[in-house]
Design a protein around this motif. Sequence first.
Motif, PDB file in Angstrom:
ATOM      1  N   CYS A 242       0.822  -1.210   0.000  1.00  0.00           N
ATOM      2  CA  CYS A 242       0.000   0.000   0.000  1.00  0.00           C
ATOM      3  C   CYS A 242       0.859   1.263   0.000  1.00  0.00           C
ATOM      4  CB  CYS A 242      -0.934   0.003   1.207  1.00  0.00           C
ATOM      5  SG  CYS A 242      -2.267  -1.208   1.128  1.00  0.00           S
ATOM      6  N   MET A 243       1.922   1.256   0.781  1.00  0.00           N
ATOM      7  CA  MET A 243       2.766   2.445   0.876  1.00  0.00           C
ATOM      8  C   MET A 243       3.502   2.723  -0.429  1.00  0.00           C
ATOM      9  SD  MET A 243       4.269   2.139   4.754  1.00  0.00           S
ATOM     10  CE  MET A 243       3.124   2.169   6.155  1.00  0.00           C
ATOM     11  N   LEU A 244       4.080   1.697  -1.032  1.00  0.00           N
ATOM     12  CA  LEU A 244       4.806   1.917  -2.282  1.00  0.00           C
ATOM     13  C   LEU A 244       3.866   2.276  -3.419  1.00  0.00           C
ATOM     14  CD1 LEU A 244       7.893   1.734  -2.955  1.00  0.00           C
ATOM     15  CD2 LEU A 244       7.200   0.976  -0.668  1.00  0.00           C
ATOM     16  N   SER A 245       2.666   1.715  -3.414  1.00  0.00           N
ATOM     17  CA  SER A 245       1.682   2.096  -4.422  1.00  0.00           C
ATOM     18  C   SER A 245       1.342   3.568  -4.301  1.00  0.00           C
ATOM     19  CB  SER A 245       0.416   1.246  -4.260  1.00  0.00           C
ATOM     20  OG  SER A 245      -0.612   1.734  -5.085  1.00  0.00           O
ATOM     21  N   TYR A 246       1.109   4.014  -3.067  1.00  0.00           N
ATOM     22  CA  TYR A 246       0.783   5.429  -2.863  1.00  0.00           C
ATOM     23  C   TYR A 246       1.942   6.312  -3.317  1.00  0.00           C
ATOM     24  CZ  TYR A 246      -0.418   9.865  -0.779  1.00  0.00           C
ATOM     25  OH  TYR A 246      -0.698  11.207  -0.630  1.00  0.00           O
ATOM     26  N   LEU A 247       3.139   6.000  -2.880  1.00  0.00           N
ATOM     27  CA  LEU A 247       4.288   6.840  -3.201  1.00  0.00           C
ATOM     28  C   LEU A 247       4.603   6.828  -4.694  1.00  0.00           C
ATOM     29  CD1 LEU A 247       6.468   5.824  -0.140  1.00  0.00           C
ATOM     30  CD2 LEU A 247       5.456   8.086  -0.550  1.00  0.00           C
ATOM     31  N   LEU A 263      12.024  12.001   7.281  1.00  0.00           N
ATOM     32  CA  LEU A 263      10.563  12.054   7.211  1.00  0.00           C
ATOM     33  C   LEU A 263       9.922  10.667   7.208  1.00  0.00           C
ATOM     34  CD1 LEU A 263       9.730  14.844   4.581  1.00  0.00           C
ATOM     35  CD2 LEU A 263       9.110  14.837   7.002  1.00  0.00           C
ATOM     36  N   ILE A 264      10.714   9.639   6.950  1.00  0.00           N
ATOM     37  CA  ILE A 264      10.136   8.309   6.722  1.00  0.00           C
ATOM     38  C   ILE A 264       9.309   7.800   7.900  1.00  0.00           C
ATOM     39  CG2 ILE A 264      10.754   5.867   6.432  1.00  0.00           C
ATOM     40  CD1 ILE A 264      12.828   6.780   4.354  1.00  0.00           C
ATOM     41  N   PRO A 265       9.771   7.889   9.149  1.00  0.00           N
ATOM     42  CA  PRO A 265       8.914   7.412  10.240  1.00  0.00           C
ATOM     43  C   PRO A 265       7.570   8.130  10.309  1.00  0.00           C
ATOM     44  CG  PRO A 265      11.162   7.695  11.008  1.00  0.00           C
ATOM     45  CD  PRO A 265      11.102   8.309   9.636  1.00  0.00           C
ATOM     46  N   ILE A 268       5.370   6.865   7.455  1.00  0.00           N
ATOM     47  CA  ILE A 268       4.818   5.539   7.756  1.00  0.00           C
ATOM     48  C   ILE A 268       3.541   5.663   8.578  1.00  0.00           C
ATOM     49  CG2 ILE A 268       5.213   3.454   9.136  1.00  0.00           C
ATOM     50  CD1 ILE A 268       8.166   3.607   8.161  1.00  0.00           C
ATOM     51  N   GLU A 269       3.569   6.499   9.603  1.00  0.00           N
ATOM     52  CA  GLU A 269       2.374   6.664  10.433  1.00  0.00           C
ATOM     53  C   GLU A 269       1.211   7.228   9.625  1.00  0.00           C
ATOM     54  OE1 GLU A 269       2.346   5.348  13.475  1.00  0.00           O
ATOM     55  OE2 GLU A 269       4.418   4.808  12.992  1.00  0.00           O
ATOM     56  N   GLU A 270       1.491   8.213   8.780  1.00  0.00           N
ATOM     57  CA  GLU A 270       0.420   8.818   7.996  1.00  0.00           C
ATOM     58  C   GLU A 270      -0.112   7.870   6.936  1.00  0.00           C
ATOM     59  OE1 GLU A 270      -2.007  12.295   6.772  1.00  0.00           O
ATOM     60  OE2 GLU A 270      -1.458  11.074   8.520  1.00  0.00           O
ATOM     61  N   LEU A 271       0.757   7.068   6.339  1.00  0.00           N
ATOM     62  CA  LEU A 271       0.284   6.109   5.341  1.00  0.00           C
ATOM     63  C   LEU A 271      -0.442   4.933   5.991  1.00  0.00           C
ATOM     64  CD1 LEU A 271       3.297   6.201   2.869  1.00  0.00           C
ATOM     65  CD2 LEU A 271       0.990   7.118   2.497  1.00  0.00           C
ATOM     66  N   ARG A 352      10.171   0.909   8.228  1.00  0.00           N
ATOM     67  CA  ARG A 352      11.148   2.011   8.169  1.00  0.00           C
ATOM     68  C   ARG A 352      12.407   1.586   7.420  1.00  0.00           C
ATOM     69  NH1 ARG A 352      15.348   2.659  11.278  1.00  0.00           N
ATOM     70  NH2 ARG A 352      14.517   1.350  12.967  1.00  0.00           N
ATOM     71  N   VAL A 353      12.949   0.438   7.773  1.00  0.00           N
ATOM     72  CA  VAL A 353      14.173  -0.025   7.123  1.00  0.00           C
ATOM     73  C   VAL A 353      13.943  -0.243   5.627  1.00  0.00           C
ATOM     74  CG1 VAL A 353      15.817  -1.929   6.992  1.00  0.00           C
ATOM     75  CG2 VAL A 353      15.160  -0.991   9.218  1.00  0.00           C
TER      76      VAL A 353
END
Length: 395
Positions: A242-247, A263-265, A268-271, A352-353
């Motif tokens: 889901c995250m990579l699709s959004y980005l 900004l990544i952490p 992650i919370e927002e996505l 995150r990693v």
Amino acid sequence: MSDAQSLFAIEDPALLAAPQVMYKGLRDTTPVLSIDGPPAVAIVTTDEAIRHVLRHPEVFSSGVDAVAIGQIRPLIPLQIDPPEHSKYRKLLDPLFAPKRVAELEDRTRTLVRDLIHDVVAAGGCNFHHAIAEPLPSTVFLELLGLPTSRAAEFIELKDGIIRPPGDDIEARQRHIDETGQRIYPVLEEVVAARQAERQGDFISAFLDAEVDGHRLTPDDVVDICYLFFLAGLDTVTASLDCMLSYLATHPEQRQQLAQDPALIPHAIEELLRWETPVAGVPRIAVADTELDGCPIAKGTVVTALLGSANTDERAWDDAEAVEFDREANRHIAFGGGVHRCLGSHLARMELRVALEEWHAAVPDYAVADGTELHYSVGLRQIDNLELVWKGSRNG
């Protein structure tokens, strides 16, 4: 198929990709959608009501009757309510504490780098199959003590529970039950092997652990592992998809992360809030009650739509805006109350990693032309996440 089942068997790709529209429509028109049974079903959509459900297991039980996922006994600790529930959490929580999770980060980072190295020069890959599926599967199988050489077999079994085939609810339930009977022997075999010889894995630790002065039985350990088997092999995969699709479809925000990994952490919370890969969780009412003014009879299966709570404009400022610098993010993508996700710290570390290493190696990527992404129902996995890129920093 009932109306409730139809709601969670949507075939419209656009609606599966953007369920927020459906969530808002339900909140505005039917905050609690009631469907006659058997069993009776209530789908809860507002943030306030959903949080109430999650915080009151004495009324909304997470017990074995809430959902049938091939189990023959209650899954520990998910299907054990208070007060017994706390005994098992005291045992399990330290295994997933931030300090313990931090010890896994170097191994996780090595795995991510190896996976990325295998695809980066190609200029494209199916992210789901190349990264999102093997990374958390390997981490969790190593942690639990199951052989990583059988990962493909285990993923197939997990999908047989979470995404069963079938043209109707009865056929899908038969497949779930049959798959459950295949999972138990796998787990029982490994537990028996650890009884004979301990190793440095979770199953060995479970066998040596005590709850209120009593050792866990082999069946207890199997019941813990059954839950871990499903959750550990799926939820991080779905979240990465889901995250990579959004980005990939929002280049300005993707560039933000590539240029400023700090900004990544926050991203992650927002996505997690916006995408909510685990869209809903089931409970069963053990007493007559009401939600949002709607009567709920004892025995009703109550589905709390986490994705709807996370986008409820009554609870969030600018609910429909995805803001990586959102100051207060009280999302419930990991659930809430006593049954809040046991592995949330591990999941956050893996996410995150993965995002750090991916954006360091492949900062500029997009969904391949002509790809219509297929989001699965329920846990929102994307098995055709075809990404392309022109160059890489490590390529």
